[in-house]
Write a protein that holds these residues in place. Sequence first.
Motif, PDB file in Angstrom:
ATOM      1  N   ARG A 125       2.718   6.886   5.717  1.00  0.00           N
ATOM      2  CA  ARG A 125       3.549   5.785   5.261  1.00  0.00           C
ATOM      3  C   ARG A 125       5.015   5.982   5.629  1.00  0.00           C
ATOM      4  NH1 ARG A 125       2.028   3.428   0.238  1.00  0.00           N
ATOM      5  NH2 ARG A 125       3.080   5.033  -0.916  1.00  0.00           N
TER       6      ARG A 125
ATOM      7  N   PHE B 110      -5.461   7.951  -4.812  1.00  0.00           N
ATOM      8  CA  PHE B 110      -4.997   8.418  -3.495  1.00  0.00           C
ATOM      9  C   PHE B 110      -4.658   9.891  -3.624  1.00  0.00           C
ATOM     10  CE2 PHE B 110      -3.758   3.870  -3.290  1.00  0.00           C
ATOM     11  CZ  PHE B 110      -4.435   3.513  -2.140  1.00  0.00           C
TER      12      PHE B 110
ATOM     13  N   ASN C  16      -3.267  11.197  -6.871  1.00  0.00           N
ATOM     14  CA  ASN C  16      -2.514  10.154  -7.560  1.00  0.00           C
ATOM     15  C   ASN C  16      -3.493   9.064  -8.027  1.00  0.00           C
ATOM     16  OD1 ASN C  16      -0.722   8.211  -8.380  1.00  0.00           O
ATOM     17  ND2 ASN C  16       0.141   7.818  -6.344  1.00  0.00           N
TER      18      ASN C  16
ATOM     19  N   VAL D  90      -4.179   5.918  -9.237  1.00  0.00           N
ATOM     20  CA  VAL D  90      -3.368   4.704  -9.343  1.00  0.00           C
ATOM     21  C   VAL D  90      -4.027   3.686 -10.271  1.00  0.00           C
ATOM     22  CG1 VAL D  90      -2.318   2.815  -8.073  1.00  0.00           C
ATOM     23  CG2 VAL D  90      -2.413   5.073  -7.054  1.00  0.00           C
TER      24      VAL D  90
ATOM     25  N   THR E 162       5.707  -2.389 -13.645  1.00  0.00           N
ATOM     26  CA  THR E 162       6.800  -1.655 -13.012  1.00  0.00           C
ATOM     27  C   THR E 162       6.438  -1.288 -11.567  1.00  0.00           C
ATOM     28  OG1 THR E 162       5.863   0.299 -14.043  1.00  0.00           O
ATOM     29  CG2 THR E 162       7.793  -0.654 -15.102  1.00  0.00           C
ATOM     30  N   SER E 163       7.449  -0.989 -10.770  1.00  0.00           N
ATOM     31  CA  SER E 163       7.229  -0.629  -9.368  1.00  0.00           C
ATOM     32  C   SER E 163       6.329   0.594  -9.264  1.00  0.00           C
ATOM     33  CB  SER E 163       8.560  -0.303  -8.687  1.00  0.00           C
ATOM     34  OG  SER E 163       9.209  -1.481  -8.346  1.00  0.00           O
ATOM     35  N   GLY E 164       5.369   0.527  -8.361  1.00  0.00           N
ATOM     36  CA  GLY E 164       4.506   1.679  -8.125  1.00  0.00           C
ATOM     37  C   GLY E 164       3.365   1.807  -9.116  1.00  0.00           C
ATOM     38  N   CYS E 165       3.160   0.792  -9.969  1.00  0.00           N
ATOM     39  CA  CYS E 165       2.093   0.913 -10.962  1.00  0.00           C
ATOM     40  C   CYS E 165       0.738   0.511 -10.375  1.00  0.00           C
ATOM     41  CB  CYS E 165       2.401   0.064 -12.189  1.00  0.00           C
ATOM     42  SG  CYS E 165       2.313  -1.692 -11.866  1.00  0.00           S
ATOM     43  N   GLY E 166       0.718   0.008  -9.136  1.00  0.00           N
ATOM     44  CA  GLY E 166      -0.564  -0.293  -8.506  1.00  0.00           C
ATOM     45  C   GLY E 166      -0.876  -1.778  -8.377  1.00  0.00           C
ATOM     46  N   LYS E 167       0.129  -2.616  -8.442  1.00  0.00           N
ATOM     47  CA  LYS E 167      -0.119  -4.058  -8.317  1.00  0.00           C
ATOM     48  C   LYS E 167      -0.602  -4.409  -6.907  1.00  0.00           C
ATOM     49  CE  LYS E 167       4.141  -5.111  -9.370  1.00  0.00           C
ATOM     50  NZ  LYS E 167       4.671  -3.734  -9.488  1.00  0.00           N
ATOM     51  N   SER E 168       0.122  -3.899  -5.901  1.00  0.00           N
ATOM     52  CA  SER E 168      -0.286  -4.218  -4.528  1.00  0.00           C
ATOM     53  C   SER E 168      -1.669  -3.668  -4.222  1.00  0.00           C
ATOM     54  CB  SER E 168       0.719  -3.652  -3.520  1.00  0.00           C
ATOM     55  OG  SER E 168       1.978  -4.256  -3.690  1.00  0.00           O
ATOM     56  N   VAL E 169      -1.954  -2.468  -4.726  1.00  0.00           N
ATOM     57  CA  VAL E 169      -3.272  -1.883  -4.492  1.00  0.00           C
ATOM     58  C   VAL E 169      -4.353  -2.772  -5.114  1.00  0.00           C
ATOM     59  CG1 VAL E 169      -4.750   0.094  -5.015  1.00  0.00           C
ATOM     60  CG2 VAL E 169      -2.391   0.472  -4.294  1.00  0.00           C
TER      61      VAL E 169
ATOM     62  N   GLN F 266       8.240   7.364  -5.867  1.00  0.00           N
ATOM     63  CA  GLN F 266       7.776   6.574  -4.735  1.00  0.00           C
ATOM     64  C   GLN F 266       7.991   7.336  -3.453  1.00  0.00           C
ATOM     65  OE1 GLN F 266       6.345   3.323  -4.910  1.00  0.00           O
ATOM     66  NE2 GLN F 266       6.066   4.415  -6.825  1.00  0.00           N
TER      67      GLN F 266
ATOM     68  N   THR G 108       6.936   0.821  -1.967  1.00  0.00           N
ATOM     69  CA  THR G 108       6.115   0.481  -3.129  1.00  0.00           C
ATOM     70  C   THR G 108       5.166  -0.618  -2.780  1.00  0.00           C
ATOM     71  OG1 THR G 108       7.796  -1.054  -3.862  1.00  0.00           O
ATOM     72  CG2 THR G 108       7.792   1.140  -4.838  1.00  0.00           C
TER      73      THR G 108
END
Lengths: 258, 263
Positions: free
Chosen positions: A224, B16, B19, B21, B40-47, B259, B263
Motif C-alpha cells: 500500500r 489482515f 489486524n 478489522v 472513525t477512520s480506519g475502523c473498516g468501513k471501506s473494507v 494508519q 485509510t
Amino acid sequence: MLSFIQNIGRTALTFLSALGRLTLFSVIAVRWIFTPPYYWQQLLRQIIDIGYYSLPVVGLTTLFSGMVLALQSYTGFARFSAEDTVATVVVLSVTRELGPVLAGLMVAGRIGASMAAEIGTMRVTDQIDALDTLSTRPMQYLVAPRLLAGTICLPFLVLIGDVIGVFGGYIIGVFRLGFNPAIYLSRTLEYLEISDVTLGLIKAAVFGFLIALMGCYHGYHSGRGAEGVGRATTNAVVSASILILISNYLVTALFFGV
Amino acid sequence: MTATPKIELIGVTKTFGDNAVLKGIDLQVAAGESLVIIGTSGCGKSVTLKCLNGLITPDGGSIKIDGVEIFGGDRAAMEDLRRRFGMTFQFGALFDSLPIWENVTFRLRQRQKLTKAAARDIAVATVTDLGLAPHVIDQYPAELSGGMQKRVALARAIADKPEILLFDEPTSGLDPITGGVIDRLIIDAVQRLGATTVTISHDMASVRRIADKVAMVHNGVILWCGDVKDMDKSGVPEVHQFVHGLAEGPLTQTAAPAQQGRT
Ligand SMILES: Nc1ncnc2c1ncn2[C@@H]1O[C@H](COP(=O)(O)OP(=O)(O)O)[C@@H](O)[C@H]1O
Ligand SMILES: [Mg+2]
C-alpha cells in the motif's frame, strides 16, 4: 540450532509459495491472452511502448558493445595472429549472447520498472478494483496484453540490435583496424548460421515474457501507498534481471551443440 | 410475509495479517433503501463496502444479495453479480490513462459495441446531467478538480443503471456547496434508478440528507443501526460523540489503529 532449521524451513516455504503464486499468476494471464474479448488498443499501446520506444536504448547499447567487442577481440587474437577472426567473433557473440542479454537487461530496467509502477499505482489507487466493478477482468485487460507485447517485441528489438551491433563491429574493423570492407563483410556472414540468430531470438522472446511478467506481478501485488509501489518497482527490475541471466544459461544449455 | 433484504451480512469477519478489522458485521438493507455507514477512520468501513461486491473476500460469515450467498458460486457468477453493482471509491479511482469520455462509458463499451461518436454522445449527456461542461470529456482525470473527479466517478458508476450503488466517501474533501451538489446528484440518481444504496460518509450534514438508515461501525462490529431520525436519541455514547463531533468521549480512548499508507 532448532531456530536455525526453522528459519531455513520458513524461507523455503515462503519461496515455494511465492513460486506457486507466480506460476498461477502466469497461467491465468496466459489463458486470458487467448480468450476474447481482445483488447487490441491495450496491446498496440504496449507494443509501441516496448518495441518502438526501446529502440534508442537497445540501439546504443548494442552499437557500443559491437564496437568494443571488435577492439577487444582484435587485441586478444592478435597475440596468436588470428586477427582475421574478429568479424566472426563479433557476429557470433552479438547474435548468440550480447544482443539478447544486453537488450533484455536494458528493457528490464525500462519496461519492467514502468509496468510495475503503472500497475502498482493502479492497485494502490483502487483502479484495479474499479476495473473489476466495470465488467473488466484486470488480468485480461492489464496483464495479458503486456505479456503478449513483451514476448512479441523483444525478438524484433534484438534482431535490430544484432544488425546495429554487427555494424558497430564493422565500423571499428574497417575504420580503426584497417580491414578491407568486403572481406570483413564476407567473414561476418561466412560462419554465421541461422541457428545462431534463432537461438538469440528464442532467448529474446523468453526474456520479453519474463520482463513483462515481473513488471505485472510485482505491480499487481504492490503494497500500500507510494512506498509499496516503489518497492514493487525495484523488485520487478531486480527479479527480471536475475531471471534473464538464469534463463539465458538454461536456454543456451538446452540448445548447446544443436 | 417479510421481504428478503436486498443486502444481508451475517457475522462477516476479515483479518489482515494480525489486524482484525471486521469481527462480525451484521447488517440488513431493504430494497430501495439508503444506508449510510459511519465510523472513525480506519475502523473498516471501506473494507466492509468492498466485501459487498466481492472485491475483498471475508474470512468468515455470510453475505447475501436477494437471499443468495455471493461467495457460493464460481468466477462467472461473481462477474454476473458485479454487473448489478455500481461503485465509487474513496479516492475516485478514475483511470488516469483514459480521457473522461472513455472513463464514463467504460462499462458500456465492455458490454456492447459502440462507435466512438455514440460513446462520446453518451458521455456528453452524462456529464452535462451532472453539471459539468461538455468539453470536459476530452480532459484527463488529473486535469480535473477534486469535485469534478467525484462527479465523473459518480457518472461512471451509474452509467449502466445498476441495482445497487456503493459510494465510498463521495463528499469528503469537498467544500460544503459542492458536497451538497453531489448529495443532490446521488439522491436524484437513486430515485431515478430505484437503486439500493450503501454510502460511507463522515459528513453529518450529508448523512442527514441522503440516509434512510445509519449504521455505525466500531471495533469491527456494528455498534448501532437505526433510522436516521433516531440518530440523535440513540443513547449510545459513541454515536452521540461521533454525530456531534466531540473531542471528548469514549471514541478517544479506543483510537483507531495506526494508519499505514491510507485509510
Ligand atoms: N488491502 C489491505 N491490506 C491490509 N490492510 C488493509 C487493507 N485494506 C484495509 N486494511 C486495513 O484495514 C483497516 C480498515 O481500513 P478501511 O476499511 O480502509 O478504513 P475506513 O473505515 O477508514 O474506510 C485499516 O487498519 C487498514 O490499514
Ligand atoms: Mg475508507
